[in-house]
Design an enzyme around this catalytic site. Sequence first.
Site, mmCIF file in Angstrom:
data_model
loop_
_atom_site.group_PDB
_atom_site.id
_atom_site.type_symbol
_atom_site.label_atom_id
_atom_site.label_comp_id
_atom_site.label_asym_id
_atom_site.label_seq_id
_atom_site.Cartn_x
_atom_site.Cartn_y
_atom_site.Cartn_z
ATOM 1 C CE LYS A 1 41.258 58.058 49.424
ATOM 2 N NZ LYS A 1 41.007 58.993 50.557
ATOM 3 C CD GLN B 1 38.489 59.103 53.329
ATOM 4 O OE1 GLN B 1 39.438 58.447 52.899
ATOM 5 N NE2 GLN B 1 37.933 60.091 52.633
ATOM 6 C CG ASP C 1 45.520 62.517 52.602
ATOM 7 O OD1 ASP C 1 45.475 62.223 51.390
ATOM 8 O OD2 ASP C 1 44.644 62.171 53.416
#
Lengths: 362, 362
Positions: B122, B166, B189
Amino acid sequence: MGLVAVTWHNFLRKCHPQKIRSLHTLKVDHQLDQILLSPPLASLDIRDIWTPKSYCQNIPEVHKSFNEQNAVVLDGKLISMEIKSKIADEVRRMKKCLGKVPGLAVVLVGERRESQIYVRNKVTACEEVGISSMVTELSTDCAEAEVHNAVMQYNKDPSIHGILVQLPLPKHLDEEKVLDAVCLAKDVDGFHPLNIGNLAIAGREPLFTPCTPKGCIELLLRAGVEITGKKAVVIGRSNIVGLPTSLLLQRHHATVTVVHAFTENSKQVTCEADIVVSAAGLPNLVRGDWIKPGAVVIDVGTTPVEDPSYEDGYRLVGDVCFEEAVRVASIITPVPGGVGPMTVAMLLLNTLDSAKRILNFT
Amino acid sequence: MGLVAVTWHNFLRKCHPQKIRSLHTLKVDHQLDQILLSPPLASLDIRDIWTPKSYCQNIPEVHKSFNEQNAVVLDGKLISMEIKSKIADEVRRMKKCLGKVPGLAVVLVGERRESQIYVRNKVTACEEVGISSMVTELSTDCAEAEVHNAVMQYNKDPSIHGILVQLPLPKHLDEEKVLDAVCLAKDVDGFHPLNIGNLAIAGREPLFTPCTPKGCIELLLRAGVEITGKKAVVIGRSNIVGLPTSLLLQRHHATVTVVHAFTENSKQVTCEADIVVSAAGLPNLVRGDWIKPGAVVIDVGTTPVEDPSYEDGYRLVGDVCFEEAVRVASIITPVPGGVGPMTVAMLLLNTLDSAKRILNFT
């Protein structure tokens, strides 16, 4: 309430005299202390284990009373009366301990006949169990600010523990804005996006589960229907019934398919379901040949159809062609007298639960 | 990035030399000005009309390149590079106009190898398109307050427009609390329950759509796959992939069934699907005989399996038995090089969109 129950029984007696079989012939061991058989949601979040062994191959046969001629007709009216009786006990206990009772506020905009009937039924049900209720009626052409103000007043009112905006709203009003104004702790309809999100997400728990889906699940559980692993088809994907019902069935580990207007061959898809929940609002959409023999059919559809032979000039018709489906299904709910009374009972229960939470009463 | 792309091509060349067919042989008319083919969500909310006429009986045949021997293999790497190129253009334009670039913050807890690789990918992708990135690395045994503080710092930081925690977190941390701490406007997200609720509810629009589901839909649209009315099966119901993918497919008017560990006869259910999205995380769960001939298969599963013949000592394996499925499906995504790069591209796009919204840049 006695009168209404009799009316429903009369309806059944008139249309299907042979089909009046109480749920209690099916399952009598559910008289627990708790008001509902439905477990708390979080407990349903068990870990997905993907080995073939975990597949539910040995689901016990639940349709013990299954008879090729006639499905068992679930008596939603009777079950809702049992639930309401327990709610009334709890309200009395709260009143005795705290000197307070739960309060429900309803905001009704416009003169839509069905909405007026629904609100009247909810207010009557509150009276039956000792929940206090307040109704704000606004004219069809009222300004959005008026609706908003009514909601905000109830948000602040410490005697109110549940707020319900009767839907649908007139088209000039922004439903999203109005629903978002209901404070989360009093959202007894469970329509706030945070409640829906928490219903959808595994491991989380909404403050309130929408009333009709909650009523459908309770009917299934009381009838002893195994949901885990079963194929469930929800017909219709409305925000207030279809969507939350599909989410709730999935919480109960059904394999859920949502059928909607764009579904190709809805009949074929529905034919494969062990459990059918229809909430399309289209009279007789679901014919007998849409039902797998032995399937469980929950009919949420409640469409008023003009009929001068009825006292009110109309009768309520479900999505399911009852006369046909009752010969194929193992268990079925009638309209009226199936899901409808359960919805009202769940609203009362959500209001009771909200009051308990707000007042810290256990 | 060139290196990674080559690696993926090498993988395909080694395993399936005959199967390297670019998406561009399928559909070349998608070079529009917009970054994605995916339409804004709200536009998908068209009214359900339940007359039989509305059923999509005349869906055009989309599998024009269908060949009984081999499915078209979608090149997610290539498509994601196109999308990233357009994102880079937008970032440059923003920098030129405002003197600012979008900023992404990543919170990584623990030393889980896959998580470290994902985060590294990422960060690299951010560099490629000119998005600034910051990573907070915390030890496996860190206190929840440390994670919370890191999130809160980024919430306040005006140079950060997207925050990503994460997952999975070490077990002693409360994932729900941590995710809820991410401010809604930076939840790139899309995992906040309010975003999920607004994704589920028709007529509403989440601020962010979760990256992997968004990438899956974009792959389908770029391959010219008609979604409306099609039977879609989503295998797996995780909060981060399965659930939001099923909600998004339904927004696109597919008839969606979610298959999970409790599903009886997953193979039979999957066999009926026109579109299969598998996100169970079980290597080779989906065999060739699970796939209806001509179906479209999107493989989200990405499980590292030890393999000393690979440079890193492991290789990534999908849920789908590629060798079998490629002979049955019409379109399929490989692992790696299918959905994975699309997820990263969607994260960059969500971060860009967030920066545009926060900075009021159009």
